[in-house]
Design an enzyme around this catalytic site. Structure first.
Site, PDB file in Angstrom:
ATOM      1  CB  CYS A 130      37.753  30.487  36.104  1.00  0.00           C
ATOM      2  SG  CYS A 130      36.879  29.541  34.825  1.00  0.00           S
ATOM      3  CG  HIS A 251      35.197  34.720  35.449  1.00  0.00           C
ATOM      4  ND1 HIS A 251      36.550  34.842  35.224  1.00  0.00           N
ATOM      5  CD2 HIS A 251      34.833  33.515  34.931  1.00  0.00           C
ATOM      6  CE1 HIS A 251      36.997  33.765  34.594  1.00  0.00           C
ATOM      7  NE2 HIS A 251      35.981  32.944  34.409  1.00  0.00           N
ATOM      8  CD  GLU A 253      37.462  38.066  36.616  1.00  0.00           C
ATOM      9  OE1 GLU A 253      37.586  37.307  35.633  1.00  0.00           O
ATOM     10  OE2 GLU A 253      37.076  37.654  37.726  1.00  0.00           O
TER      11      GLU A 253
END
Length: 426
Positions: A130, A251, A253
């Site tokens: 990000c 993202h 994750e």
């Protein structure tokens, strides 16, 4: 029982915290998903606190085996060329819509840009998620959209517009990205790509993004509106050799199934896995290059001779590395000391002696380099006049080209020197 020396063995990954206000006081934090993945793959996260003055203390965090940047507000637009054409009214509306992200944090900007540039200069593994991807692009000379909605989406037909942020559904929000072939991202998500589509759904949370991608970086994924969602430096990507420079705007994750830790795709954690693999390899390479046998204790006279000899080789190396430019004052007699040592030292194997004598040519021929430098002064003057007539854009492109060539030469030279040292042996 855990190994008490484990912390000294595992590589260190620096992660800069983000601050928020809790009970009227600033609190620093890092998302736990990032920490879990770094620990899970075998590295130790070292949190760099976002407090005033830390940017001057970064040397205290060494050794640095990797850097992961992931959380934060908008990057100060003065750090890149923000040619956006946004009016004061536009900026006011942006600040109102994205109040939690538009506050500029100059200290965090300084800390993270310094770390990113350190990674680029020393080939330290770097993963940007990000904001971290935006920091990487800016550090490499790229630019950003100050607001995707105002600068990009409004200029596109409705069917191409993309919602890159959903304040009402942070975790569940997804949008499509097209993955580029022959990239690491393609390798990681290959089994999840439908034939002919090359698309996956990603989680994102940002109102800014890459406008001009830095020259050394290559795109790995695009959103339907044309925004770059992932990129890397192919010349600095080889996890097995400790090389990893990458930015992901989305993202991975957070791409997990509802109420579960199961990832949307098997490839989601791959960026962290390969990053840590590079971090581990970088640590091993760093340790092997810095390890040395314990020095012998010398008497005063021998220590004096050692210092004279070390200076001789230092001066020779300086002349060689500088293309003949003598940055440190010296006498020819100081250079001759090293040459005499190499020629008189017989307690070496034949291969070692030949190699060292070849290196000694650098010492003995130091004056040759100086003479050549004097002859090149006229050429340098002509070059300066020629470059002075170029446009800023032409000079910038020329600098980028020679930066790339310098990096390639450094890597080739490193391999050749490593090969020579292997031949010389212990």
């Amino acid at each position: 029982m855990a190994n008490p020396d484990l912390s000294a063995i595992l590589p260190r990954v620096l992660i800069v915290s983000r601050r928020t206000v809790r009970k009227n006081k600033f609190v620093d934090f890092v998302g736990e998903y990032h920490l879990e993945l770094i620990v899970g793959y075998g590295a130790v996260p070292v949190i760099v606190p976002r407090v005033n003055g830390v940017h001057m203390l970064l040397d205290s965090f060494k050794p640095i085996h990797g850097v992961l940047l992931c959380e934060g507000e908008d990057i100060d637009p003065s750090l890149y060329v923000a040619d956006d054409g946004l009016s004061p009214e536009d900026m006011e509306e942006i600040r109102r819509l994205h109040a939690s992200d538009t506050a500029i944090d100059k200290e965090k900007d300084t800390i993270e840009l310094n770390l990113a540039k350190l990674c680029l200069e020393r080939n330290i593994p770097y993963l940007g998620i990000c904001r971290g991807s935006q920091v990487l692009n800016v550090a490499c000379g790229g630019t950003l959209y100050q607001d995707i909605g105002k600068e990009l989406s409004q200029k596109l037909p409705e069917e191409l517009r993309v919602m890159h942020i959903n304040y009402d559904d942070y975790d569940g929000h997804r949008h499509k990205v097209k993955v580029m072939e022959n990239t690491p991202l393609h390798d990681w998500f290959r089994d999840s790509l439908e034939k002919g589509e090359m698309e996956i759904l990603v989680n994102s949370y940002h109102h800014q993004g890459v406008k001009k991608l830095a020259q050394r970086l290559v795109p790995m994924a695009y959103a339907p509106d044309g925004l770059v969602e992932g990129f890397y430096d192919p010349d600095a990507y080889n996890p097995e050799e400790g090389k990893f420079i990458m930015g992901l705007q989305f993202h991975p994750e957070r791409m997990r199934r509802p109420d579960s830790d199961e990832f949307d795709y098997p490839g989601c954690p791959a960026a962290y896995k390969e990053f840590v693999k590079a971090v581990i390899a970088y640590q091993k390479r760093l340790n092997s290059s810095t390890s040395a046998p314990r020095s012998l204790k010398l008497d005063q006279e021998m220590e004096k001779q050692r210092k004279v000899l070390v200076r001789s080789f230092f001066l020779a190396r300086n002349i060689y590395a500088g293309g003949g430019d003598r940055n440190y004052p010296s006498k020819d007699s100081e250079l001759e000391v090293g040459a005499e040592f190499l020629e008189s030292n017989t307690a070496l194997s034949l291969v070692q002696e030949n190699r060292l004598k070849q290196m000694g040519a650098t010492v003995r021929n130091a004056s040759f380099y100086l003479d050549r430098l004097r002859k090149n002064e006229e050429r340098e003057s002509v070059a300066r006049k020629l470059i002075g007539k170029m446009t800023a854009e032409q000079v910038s492109e020329l600098m980028s080209f020679y930066h790339m060539m310098s990096r390639i030469c450094s890597e080739v030279l490193e391999r050749k020197l490593h090969s020579i040292m292997n031949e010389v042996g212990p």
